[in-house]
Design an enzyme around this catalytic site. Structure first.
Site, PDB file in Angstrom:
ATOM      1  N   ASN A 163       0.981  -1.113  -0.070  1.00  0.00           N
ATOM      2  CA  ASN A 163       0.057   0.187   0.274  1.00  0.00           C
ATOM      3  C   ASN A 163       0.921   1.247  -0.160  1.00  0.00           C
ATOM      4  O   ASN A 163       1.537   1.638   1.157  1.00  0.00           O
ATOM      5  CB  ASN A 163      -1.045   0.033   1.247  1.00  0.00           C
ATOM      6  CG  ASN A 163      -1.682   1.206   1.302  1.00  0.00           C
ATOM      7  OD1 ASN A 163      -1.833   2.006   0.498  1.00  0.00           O
ATOM      8  ND2 ASN A 163      -2.421   1.496   2.552  1.00  0.00           N
ATOM      9  N   LYS A 207      -0.009   4.160  -0.551  1.00  0.00           N
ATOM     10  CA  LYS A 207      -0.637   5.409   0.335  1.00  0.00           C
ATOM     11  C   LYS A 207      -0.316   6.557  -0.645  1.00  0.00           C
ATOM     12  O   LYS A 207      -0.066   6.477  -1.682  1.00  0.00           O
ATOM     13  CB  LYS A 207      -0.224   5.691   1.833  1.00  0.00           C
ATOM     14  CG  LYS A 207      -0.152   4.386   2.553  1.00  0.00           C
ATOM     15  CD  LYS A 207       0.023   4.824   4.002  1.00  0.00           C
ATOM     16  CE  LYS A 207       0.205   3.456   4.675  1.00  0.00           C
ATOM     17  NZ  LYS A 207       0.045   3.646   6.234  1.00  0.00           N
ATOM     18  N   HIS A 217      -9.467   0.749   5.156  1.00  0.00           N
ATOM     19  CA  HIS A 217      -8.058   1.088   5.725  1.00  0.00           C
ATOM     20  C   HIS A 217      -8.320   1.996   6.797  1.00  0.00           C
ATOM     21  O   HIS A 217      -9.272   2.997   6.938  1.00  0.00           O
ATOM     22  CB  HIS A 217      -7.158   1.858   4.709  1.00  0.00           C
ATOM     23  CG  HIS A 217      -5.803   1.819   5.268  1.00  0.00           C
ATOM     24  ND1 HIS A 217      -5.237   2.945   6.235  1.00  0.00           N
ATOM     25  CD2 HIS A 217      -4.637   0.996   5.140  1.00  0.00           C
ATOM     26  CE1 HIS A 217      -4.137   2.506   6.444  1.00  0.00           C
ATOM     27  NE2 HIS A 217      -3.478   1.517   5.732  1.00  0.00           N
ATOM     28  N   GLU A 268      -6.756   4.621   7.865  1.00  0.00           N
ATOM     29  CA  GLU A 268      -6.633   5.937   7.531  1.00  0.00           C
ATOM     30  C   GLU A 268      -7.894   6.464   6.859  1.00  0.00           C
ATOM     31  O   GLU A 268      -8.462   7.490   7.266  1.00  0.00           O
ATOM     32  CB  GLU A 268      -5.421   6.277   6.773  1.00  0.00           C
ATOM     33  CG  GLU A 268      -4.107   5.968   7.516  1.00  0.00           C
ATOM     34  CD  GLU A 268      -2.736   5.562   6.492  1.00  0.00           C
ATOM     35  OE1 GLU A 268      -3.011   5.506   5.623  1.00  0.00           O
ATOM     36  OE2 GLU A 268      -1.957   5.084   7.389  1.00  0.00           O
ATOM     37  N   GLU A 311      -5.125  -5.339  10.529  1.00  0.00           N
ATOM     38  CA  GLU A 311      -3.974  -4.095  10.731  1.00  0.00           C
ATOM     39  C   GLU A 311      -4.427  -3.520  12.081  1.00  0.00           C
ATOM     40  O   GLU A 311      -5.216  -2.456  12.042  1.00  0.00           O
ATOM     41  CB  GLU A 311      -4.136  -2.989   9.742  1.00  0.00           C
ATOM     42  CG  GLU A 311      -3.944  -3.862   8.081  1.00  0.00           C
ATOM     43  CD  GLU A 311      -3.184  -2.704   7.305  1.00  0.00           C
ATOM     44  OE1 GLU A 311      -2.327  -3.001   6.723  1.00  0.00           O
ATOM     45  OE2 GLU A 311      -3.936  -1.566   7.002  1.00  0.00           O
ATOM     46  N   GLY A 368       2.550   2.264  10.874  1.00  0.00           N
ATOM     47  CA  GLY A 368       3.419   3.182  10.369  1.00  0.00           C
ATOM     48  C   GLY A 368       3.934   3.820  11.762  1.00  0.00           C
ATOM     49  O   GLY A 368       4.507   5.000  11.879  1.00  0.00           O
ATOM     50  N   SER A 412       3.569  -2.101  10.443  1.00  0.00           N
ATOM     51  CA  SER A 412       4.938  -2.025  10.486  1.00  0.00           C
ATOM     52  C   SER A 412       5.846  -3.235  10.268  1.00  0.00           C
ATOM     53  O   SER A 412       6.692  -3.844  10.957  1.00  0.00           O
ATOM     54  CB  SER A 412       5.468  -1.573  11.908  1.00  0.00           C
ATOM     55  OG  SER A 412       4.661  -0.292  12.247  1.00  0.00           O
TER      56      SER A 412
HETATM   57  C1  PEP Z   1      -0.478  -0.049   6.011  1.00  0.00           C
HETATM   58  O1  PEP Z   1      -0.857   1.301   5.987  1.00  0.00           O
HETATM   59  O2  PEP Z   1      -1.572  -0.671   5.461  1.00  0.00           O
HETATM   60  C2  PEP Z   1       0.393  -0.272   6.872  1.00  0.00           C
HETATM   61  C3  PEP Z   1       0.478  -1.676   7.167  1.00  0.00           C
HETATM   62  O3  PEP Z   1       1.659   0.571   7.102  1.00  0.00           O
HETATM   63  P1  PEP Z   1       2.999   0.353   7.522  1.00  0.00           P
HETATM   64  O4  PEP Z   1       3.377  -0.976   7.084  1.00  0.00           O
HETATM   65  O5  PEP Z   1       3.628   1.456   7.206  1.00  0.00           O
HETATM   66  O6  PEP Z   1       2.842   0.284   9.111  1.00  0.00           O
END
Ligand code: PEP
Length: 249
Positions: free
Chosen positions: A9, A11, A96, A98, A167, A173, A212
């Site tokens: 992803n 983003k 997601h 976000e 997630e 992040g 992460s």
């Molecule tokens: C994501 O936004 O789907 C995600 C898993 O981000 P990150 O790997 O940066 O934590």
């Protein structure tokens, strides 16, 4: 055997030139990844049309990061599932954290989005996950159960097309990853909740971990029996890291 999937992803990152270079770098290294691992990338909308052909030839799936809840019409700035399908996008990330947090997406919005995505043949990558305060209050199972209602109302046929991503919001992040035991606990919980509605079909649903995830922790997390791959944010912006994560399988 369930599908193994590693999806990136991106983003709101990369100019078109940067995105093109990233795709070329991923394609150049794809041979290092086992054939039974499906790679998917989710660049920004602006890049999708121009990247579709190259990715298709390389056998890498193309995903959008979102789609509109409506089919068409006076919704300035929105991009519909039909438009995405028309430029050979195959997957669509939905729900997601976000989008839930910054754009107010709820189960009601996501129900419309998933229906329209499925109508136009997109494979939803449906994200669920609890916030830190919800975990600390021991409400994480309830929160995820409620988020899964968007899926449990689907027909068996539509459900069979869906990919789920767990997630935990506190891990996205932040550099904080769920332990492999925490990931497995929630993935089993999700699979059982889906099996309660869809029976054995839930055994075939890929459930990805996201939060992460990086080359140094992917092996332990992906080794869990109910973790079928990853949805990768930050680490998917470097071809070496993205491929190193996929090579864990
Ligand atoms: C994501 O936004 O789907 C995600 C898993 O981000 P990150 O790997 O940066 O934590």
């Amino acid at each position: 055997m369930r599908k193994k999937i590693v999806a990136g992803n991106w983003k709101m990152n990369t100019t078109f030139a940067e995105g093109e270079a990233l795709v070329k770098a991923i394609i150049a290294k794809k041979g290092e990844v086992k054939n039974d691992v499906t790679l998917v990338v989710a660049p920004p909308f602006t890049h999708l049309t121009c990247l579709a052909e190259e990715l298709e030839k390389a056998g890498i799936g193309l995903s959008a990061q979102n789609c509109a809840e409506h089919e068409s019409g006076a919704y300035t700035g929105e991009v519909s599932a039909k438009m995405l399908a028309s430029v050979d996008v195959k997957y669509c990330i939905l729900g997601h954290s976000e989008r839930r947090e910054y754009y107010g997406e709820t189960n009601a919005t996501l129900t419309k989005k998933i229906d329209v995505a499925l109508k136009y043949g997109l494979i939803p990558i449906f994200c669920v996950g609890e916030k830190l305060d919800e975990r600390e209050a021991n409400r994480h199972f309830d929160v995820i159960n409620a988020q899964l209602e968007v899926l449990t109302r689907l027909s068996a046929e539509d459900f069979g097309k869906v990919i789920v991503a767990y997630e935990p919001v506190w891990a996205i992040g932040t550099g904080k990853t769920a332990t492999s035991a925490q990931a497995q606990e929630i993935h089993t919980f999700i699979r059982k909740a889906l099996a309660a509605k869809f029976g054995a079909a839930a055994e075939q649903t890929p459930i990805l971990y996201g939060g992460s995830c990086k080359p140094s922790n992917a092996a332990e997390i992906f080794a869990q029996p109910d973790v079928d791959g990853g949805l990768i944010g930050g680490a998917s912006l470097a071809a070496d890291d993205f491929i190193a994560i996929a090579k864990v399988f």
